[in-house]
Design a protein around this motif. Structure first.
Motif, PDB file in Angstrom:
ATOM      1  N   GLY A 221       0.803  -1.213   0.000  1.00  0.00           N
ATOM      2  CA  GLY A 221       0.000   0.000   0.000  1.00  0.00           C
ATOM      3  C   GLY A 221       0.835   1.262   0.000  1.00  0.00           C
ATOM      4  O   GLY A 221       0.297   2.356  -0.107  1.00  0.00           O
ATOM      5  N   VAL A 222       2.156   1.146   0.114  1.00  0.00           N
ATOM      6  CA  VAL A 222       3.023   2.318   0.124  1.00  0.00           C
ATOM      7  C   VAL A 222       3.980   2.259  -1.071  1.00  0.00           C
ATOM      8  O   VAL A 222       3.879   3.070  -1.982  1.00  0.00           O
ATOM      9  CB  VAL A 222       3.811   2.444   1.442  1.00  0.00           C
ATOM     10  CG1 VAL A 222       4.674   3.697   1.417  1.00  0.00           C
ATOM     11  CG2 VAL A 222       2.859   2.476   2.620  1.00  0.00           C
ATOM     12  N   GLU A 223       4.884   1.285  -1.057  1.00  0.00           N
ATOM     13  CA  GLU A 223       5.847   1.231  -2.153  1.00  0.00           C
ATOM     14  C   GLU A 223       6.523  -0.126  -2.239  1.00  0.00           C
ATOM     15  O   GLU A 223       6.504  -0.908  -1.293  1.00  0.00           O
ATOM     16  CB  GLU A 223       6.925   2.308  -1.968  1.00  0.00           C
ATOM     17  CG  GLU A 223       7.771   2.060  -0.743  1.00  0.00           C
ATOM     18  CD  GLU A 223       8.937   3.033  -0.586  1.00  0.00           C
ATOM     19  OE1 GLU A 223       9.173   3.814  -1.516  1.00  0.00           O
ATOM     20  OE2 GLU A 223       9.587   2.989   0.462  1.00  0.00           O
ATOM     21  N   ALA A 247       2.498   3.394  -4.574  1.00  0.00           N
ATOM     22  CA  ALA A 247       1.044   3.241  -4.610  1.00  0.00           C
ATOM     23  C   ALA A 247       0.417   4.614  -4.411  1.00  0.00           C
ATOM     24  O   ALA A 247       0.515   5.190  -3.327  1.00  0.00           O
ATOM     25  CB  ALA A 247       0.595   2.289  -3.512  1.00  0.00           C
TER      26      ALA A 247
ATOM     27  N   ARG B  97       3.291   2.898  10.567  1.00  0.00           N
ATOM     28  CA  ARG B  97       2.153   3.720  10.171  1.00  0.00           C
ATOM     29  C   ARG B  97       1.659   4.563  11.335  1.00  0.00           C
ATOM     30  O   ARG B  97       1.346   5.740  11.183  1.00  0.00           O
ATOM     31  CB  ARG B  97       1.001   2.822   9.704  1.00  0.00           C
ATOM     32  CG  ARG B  97       1.322   1.958   8.525  1.00  0.00           C
ATOM     33  CD  ARG B  97       1.336   2.815   7.285  1.00  0.00           C
ATOM     34  NE  ARG B  97       1.327   2.003   6.084  1.00  0.00           N
ATOM     35  CZ  ARG B  97       0.318   1.971   5.237  1.00  0.00           C
ATOM     36  NH1 ARG B  97      -0.761   2.667   5.463  1.00  0.00           N
ATOM     37  NH2 ARG B  97       0.383   1.248   4.150  1.00  0.00           N
ATOM     38  N   LYS B 170       5.564  11.344   0.935  1.00  0.00           N
ATOM     39  CA  LYS B 170       5.918   9.965   1.256  1.00  0.00           C
ATOM     40  C   LYS B 170       7.139   9.921   2.164  1.00  0.00           C
ATOM     41  O   LYS B 170       8.270   9.967   1.718  1.00  0.00           O
ATOM     42  CB  LYS B 170       6.186   9.181  -0.020  1.00  0.00           C
ATOM     43  CG  LYS B 170       5.851   7.739   0.117  1.00  0.00           C
ATOM     44  CD  LYS B 170       6.593   6.878  -0.842  1.00  0.00           C
ATOM     45  CE  LYS B 170       8.045   6.707  -0.525  1.00  0.00           C
ATOM     46  NZ  LYS B 170       8.367   6.129   0.761  1.00  0.00           N
ATOM     47  N   VAL B 265      -0.584  11.130  -0.221  1.00  0.00           N
ATOM     48  CA  VAL B 265       0.075   9.829  -0.228  1.00  0.00           C
ATOM     49  C   VAL B 265       0.951   9.678   1.011  1.00  0.00           C
ATOM     50  O   VAL B 265       2.099   9.254   0.941  1.00  0.00           O
ATOM     51  CB  VAL B 265       0.888   9.613  -1.518  1.00  0.00           C
ATOM     52  CG1 VAL B 265       1.196   8.150  -1.733  1.00  0.00           C
ATOM     53  CG2 VAL B 265       0.109  10.107  -2.716  1.00  0.00           C
ATOM     54  N   PRO B 267       1.916   7.854   4.340  1.00  0.00           N
ATOM     55  CA  PRO B 267       1.697   6.482   4.824  1.00  0.00           C
ATOM     56  C   PRO B 267       1.268   6.425   6.295  1.00  0.00           C
ATOM     57  O   PRO B 267       2.017   5.992   7.157  1.00  0.00           O
ATOM     58  CB  PRO B 267       3.055   5.806   4.621  1.00  0.00           C
ATOM     59  CG  PRO B 267       4.043   6.912   4.593  1.00  0.00           C
ATOM     60  CD  PRO B 267       3.348   8.161   4.174  1.00  0.00           C
ATOM     61  N   ASP B 275      -8.211   0.514   3.671  1.00  0.00           N
ATOM     62  CA  ASP B 275      -7.892  -0.613   2.789  1.00  0.00           C
ATOM     63  C   ASP B 275      -8.298  -1.934   3.416  1.00  0.00           C
ATOM     64  O   ASP B 275      -8.809  -2.826   2.746  1.00  0.00           O
ATOM     65  CB  ASP B 275      -6.381  -0.661   2.520  1.00  0.00           C
ATOM     66  CG  ASP B 275      -5.993   0.135   1.304  1.00  0.00           C
ATOM     67  OD1 ASP B 275      -6.889   0.752   0.712  1.00  0.00           O
ATOM     68  OD2 ASP B 275      -4.807   0.136   0.950  1.00  0.00           O
TER      69      ASP B 275
END
Lengths: 532, 318
Positions: A221-223, A247, B97, B170, B265, B267, B275
């Motif tokens: 879900g991230v990379e 992602a 996370r 990110k 985006v 995380p 999800d």
């Protein structure tokens, strides 16, 4: 290949000549194959500018999820598929021209009736950890999808395999339950990665493979980050030093990242803003004419769709050109109520069906109706613009005295609760490597996703016969008849093929882009490069 | 002080019970959703046999109460379980996370809380003047715009046009503290826009209310300056309602930032939870929802403790 109507037409012309070319070559190949071994050249020629090695390629992809994992049996969408093609090799590869060539298989030959296939495996290929790749790994990789306990999404693909044998360390023999002339093609499917055998199974957890890149890390879900495999056996592939797959679910976020140079390429451009993107001189938009079909499956065993006249009325009641212009913004082309498009070998160029409210009324009358009112279930889960497409269809059909009641269903659970459950819904499908593959999955009487619940005896007989037929000319006839049957009697209104639209920065180089799957057949990491 | 400790202990016990109820509700709710992890993983490609095989391996064919008790048993031993989708321990999916989410929430709070309180005081002091109106109208305008709109506007001007900071936030562990700060600044500003107005309005209203009370009148008559009246005489009595709003907003920063995470985006934990709900990955959903619920419970408790300490009268309800 920037898209415009003019270029599209040229591309289509190109497709057609390629199809002719393929038909002849396939015929020659099969004849030779029937007689003995036929060797496949290592790779298709690359007519594009000379690729250059190096660089860190950052790719923004739409469908990454925190539930992604490394098991190829469960690759969910374009994110893991692209990672899979970077770290793994497959027995065969579908080239950008649509030809099937050997990857880990050097060549293959059928027994006379095509129910037994002998694959010779390439020698001297090693996994990332240095272990040599042998036939035992191939067998274990295929067995990973087989058997009662299989959790693989590809179970349907391997079901026709009765047993697998090896003959020495570099020969694998597949025994099929029934003849299948197209069997080698299924080994190029993204699920069928060749993994290292381990303890009677396969090791997929480590990401160890034969591919052009070595997995550094996957954060679902991230990379995903991969680095070049220094001992990759292909010298003319996998050009980047390092590839990061990011992602990025949100289309606007992907677009912004591309514009600000934080990524080098992205998939699924938002068609509503694609014209703005085209104005940016640093970017290029790549539209490839795929055979991904958007369609409206009706349950042919349920009233009123059980009457073919009703089906024909609906097929005439949609304005395909209008749909392509307004929903797909021109990034696609009209469909002809059968799923086989121009890139398939045995595409039959049937007369195009057009919007004709009078004809629709005529068929309606033949079915004994003055007017018709039907429910159409749709959802944003099907594809971007699916709900718009349904509403547009409603407008078109109204002119033929047909009232389509558009039922908007929740995206969550659509494939479980709506598709194949309601009498009329919407769906889409990616192209398959062969016609047989598509028909066996969607149209044969017992197919798992026979979403039109179509039971056509002539079609089912032809399907089995054509699968076993090695004579290419006969196959052309048989597949043409099957397409005509679907076109005239099938249960789906199939109005459009959608293009794959992606974008990249100008310094990214690539050859011809494959049409079989999104992002150059999912092989973008292996095929693309940075220009000097 | 003993009474305060007793209150805290009681509230913690109640909090644990609340968590248990929440876990049960979440479990039932996810179970009621159409499909399960098997059909979600296989998607359109699902064949009945493969679905059945996955269900059998993950124990999804067991009755729901057994699955719940199983999960609860693991939890009591400190085991959050394995993610159904990826086979990885839930804890390893969550830890980075969660830290990211806390960092972002912390940065956003660091900007928005002082800003909101300062503006609130300013608006109260100069109430019904131009300053008050500008502060009130602009903060109300900010809160009225959806988060994604603010985020896109910020990205358009600050990232795309000016190129000051990247549009993707990110972050990862290899980055230096300064790099991270640069990546987090846009989402933090977005969140500031979203939360500021609420806290500022509450500060302003509470202060105005108190400023009209007799003891403030007295202070004014003694000849004290307006700032001294606010800081020494009004604020100590205003803390309780203000702190309540502040901690509720901080809790929101931790639990409600999914949209911001998607646009930038970033995380964080929110995306993981969304999800996982979509894929029916129950252990992850449970873990994330418990963290979110615990956040609210803890922050509520903190708000109450601060209120009590600032106003001991609350310890002895009449």
């Amino acid at each position: 290949m920037t898209s415009s109507k003019h270029l599209d037409r040229q591309a289509r012309l190109g497709l057609i000549s390629r199809r002719r070319f393929l038909k002849t070559t396939a015929a020659a190949g099969i004849v030779t194959a029937g007689a003995g071994t036929f060797a496949i050249p290592a790779f298709g020629t690359n007519s594009a500018p000379t690729p250059k090695r190096g660089g860190h390629f950052r790719l923004g992809l739409s469908r990454g999820s925190t539930t992604d994992g490394l098991d190829p049996a469960k690759y969910a969408d374009v994110f893991m598929q692209s990672v899979g093609f970077a770290i793994h090799n497959y027995l065969t590869e579908l080239t950008e021209d649509g030809d099937l060539v050997g990857e880990l298989a050097e060549n293959w030959e059928p027994a006379p009736d095509a129910s037994r296939w002998v694959f010779r495996i390439r020698k001297g290929v090693t996994f990332h950890d240095g272990k040599p790749m042998t036939s035992a790994d191939v067998v274990a990789s295929f067995n990973h999808h087989r058997g009662e306990q299989s959790q693989s999404a590809a179970k349907g693909i391997v079901d026709p395999i009765e047993s697998i044998e090896t003959d020495g360390s570099h020969t694998v023999i597949f025994n099929l339950t029934a003849p299948n002339a197209d069997f080698p093609a299924v080994t190029s499917d993204y699920h069928m990665a060749i993994l290292p055998a381990k303890d009677g199974g396969v090791d997929y957890e480590s990401g160890n493979g034969c591919g052009g890149y070595i997995l550094e890390r996957l954060e679902p879900g991230v990379e995903a980050v991969v680095t070049r495999n220094p001992s990759y056996w292909k010298s003319d592939r996998a050009w980047f030093d390092k590839v990061t797959f990011l992602a990025i679910t949100d289309a606007a976020a992907r677009t912004n990242a591309l514009r600000t140079g934080q990524i080098d390429a992205m998939d699924r451009v938002d068609l509503k803003t694609v014209n703005l993107l085209k104005m940016d001189p640093n970017l290029m938009v790549n539209s490839v004419d795929s055979d991904q079909i958007y369609y409206f499956p009706m349950n042919t065993q349920a009233a009123p769709f059980s009457d073919n006249n009703v089906r024909l009325a609906l097929k005439h009641a949609i304005d395909r050109e209008d749909l392509v212009t307004r929903v797909l913004k021109g990034y696609g082309r009209v469909g002809n109520d059968h799923p086989i498009g121009g890139s398939y070998r045995y595409f039959a160029d049937l007369p195009q069906r057009h919007y004709d409210p009078d004809k629709a009324r005529h068929y309606l009358k033949k079915a004994g109706h003055d007017s018709l009112s039907v429910d159409l279930s749709t959802s944003s889960a099907v594809f971007t613009g699916a709900v718009d497409a349904a509403v547009l269809f409603k407008e078109h059909a109204a002119k033929a005295g047909i009232n389509i009641n558009v039922r908007r269903e929740p995206a969550d659970g659509y494939w479980d609760n709506v598709w194949m459950k309601r009498p009329w819904s919407m769906s889409y499908s990616s192209p398959r490597v062969t016609e047989d593959w598509f028909f066996s999955q969607y149209y044969s009487a017992d197919a798992a996703w026979n979403d039109t619940n179509w039971q056509n005896e002539r079609f089912n007989t032809l399907l089995v016969q054509a699968r076993a037929e090695l004579d290419s000319d006969k196959r052309v006839q048989m597949y043409a008849e099957m397409q005509r049957l679907i076109h005239d009697q099938g249960g789906a209104v199939a109005p459009a093929f959608s293009a794959y639209v992606s974008a990249a920065r100008n310094n990214v180089g690539h050859g011809k882009i494959a049409v079989n799957r999104d992002m150059d057949g999912n092989r973008i990491a292996e095929r693309w490069w940075f220009k000097g | 002080m003993d009474k305060l400790l007793m209150t805290v202990a009681k509230r913690l016990g109640l909090g644990l019970f609340t968590l248990l109820v929440i876990s049960l509700v979440i479990f039932l709710a996810v179970d009621m959703l159409p499909g399960d992890i098997a059909t979600e993983i296989l998607g359109q490609m699902a064949t009945p046999e493969a679905v059945a095989a996955i269900r059998a391996e993950l124990g999804l064919n067991l009755p729901i109460h057994e699955r719940y008790l199983d999960w609860l048993g693991g939890l009591l031993q400190g085991d959050l379980g394995q993610s159904l989708a990826t086979d990885r321990p839930v804890i390893s999916l969550i830890d980075d996370r969660l830290m990211n989410t806390l960092y972002l929430a912390g940065l956003a709070a660091l900007i928005s809380v002082p800003l909101a309180l300062g503006l609130g005081v300013l608006a109260a002091l100069y109430r019904n003047t131009l300053v008050d109106r500008v502060v009130s109208v602009s903060s109300l305008a900010a809160i009225s715009m959806p988060e994604f709109f603010i985020a896109y506007v910020l990205i358009l001007f600050i990232s795309v046009q000016l190129g000051w900071v990247p549009s993707l936030s990110k972050v990862d562990v290899d980055q230096s503290w300064l790099e991270r700060l640069q990546l987090m600044i846009l989402p933090a500003i977005t969140l500031t826009f979203v939360t500021c107005a609420h806290m500022m309005r509450m500060t302003r209203a509470t202060l105005i209310n108190l400023l009209s009370s007799p003891y403030i009148e007295m202070a004014r008559l003694k000849g004290l300056g307006p700032w001294r009246i606010i800081v020494r005489h009004t604020l100590p009595n205003a803390w309780a309602p203000i702190v309540n709003v502040v901690v509720m907003n901080i809790a929101y920063l931790i639990t409600g930032v999914v949209v911001v995470e998607v646009v930038f985006v970033y995380p964080g934990l929110g995306q993981l939870m969304v999800d996982s709900v979509a894929k029916r990955d129950l252990p992850v959903v449970q873990a994330a929802s418990l963290i979110f619920a615990a956040t609210y419970i803890l922050f509520n408790l903190i708000a109450d403790v601060v209120s009590i300490v600032s106003n001991p009268k609350l310890l002895h309800p009449k």
